[in-house]
Design a protein around this motif. Structure first.
Motif: not given
Length: 195
Positions: A148-151, A155-156, A177-179
């Motif tokens: 259920e956790v979509s990296e 990231a988008r 912090l950077k993205k």
């Protein structure tokens, strides 16, 4: 330039206007030459820049383009389009650079902003390529135990949204912090909660 042949020294290529190129500002000439892949223009004076750009235009008009990537000097990262970036307004470039954490853009002219933004885009594209290649055998999901956790979805997300989500989860210290770091923290936070 001699003003013979009705202000066009290249009668075989009527679409190349030397007078129009000669009216361009030095920064514009350098930017145009850079977009065509011409390097080493920093030390050149305006007449030399004009001459180089005329030659580049004539080459392009005759079909001998040196740049096969449609004015894209980064063929390995086609998602970064220099022409699209150079069409952006200076204020938009400053805003986008600020979002990426780039400081000191207030006094920059547009060519400098374009160059900075292209570099930032290239760095981001290379970073995302590295993170999704080889490391990621699970179809863009490093957490197969928590589907259920979509990296890729995380990231988008925009940086502001990532910070908001982390703040809602009680994660502090995200301002600097950077993205990529924000994505990693949010992923860890989500996978930690779901476990």
């Amino acid at each position: 330039m001699a003003a013979t042949k009705s202000r066009n020294d290249t009668p075989n290529t009527p679409d190349v206007s030397e007078s129009k190129i000669a009216r361009m500002k030095v920064d514009e000439l350098r930017r145009e030459l850079k977009s065509r892949g011409v390097k080493g223009t920093e030390g050149l004076k305006k007449p030399e820049l004009v001459d180089k750009l005329v030659k580049a235009e004539v080459r392009a008009a005759k079909g001998g383009k040196k740049n096969p990537t449609s004015r894209n000097d980064t063929p390995n990262t086609p998602e970064v389009s220099e022409t699209a970036v150079s069409r952006m307004k200076a204020s938009d470039l400053r805003t986008r650079l600020a979002r990426r954490g780039v400081k000191g853009t207030a006094d920059m002219k547009k060519p400098e902003l374009v160059e900075r933004y292209v570099k930032a885009e290239l760095k981001s594209a290379k970073t995302s390529k590295k993170s999704t290649s080889a490391k990621n055998p699970t179809s863009r999901n490093d957490t197969p135990n928590t589907p259920e956790v979509s990296e890729s979805k995380i990231a988008r997300m925009k940086v502001a949204d990532l910070r908001t989500q982390l703040a809602r989860r009680g994660v502090k210290g995200t301002a600097d912090l950077k993205k990529p770091e924000l994505v990693k923290k949010l992923t860890q936070s989500l996978t930690g909660k779901s476990r």
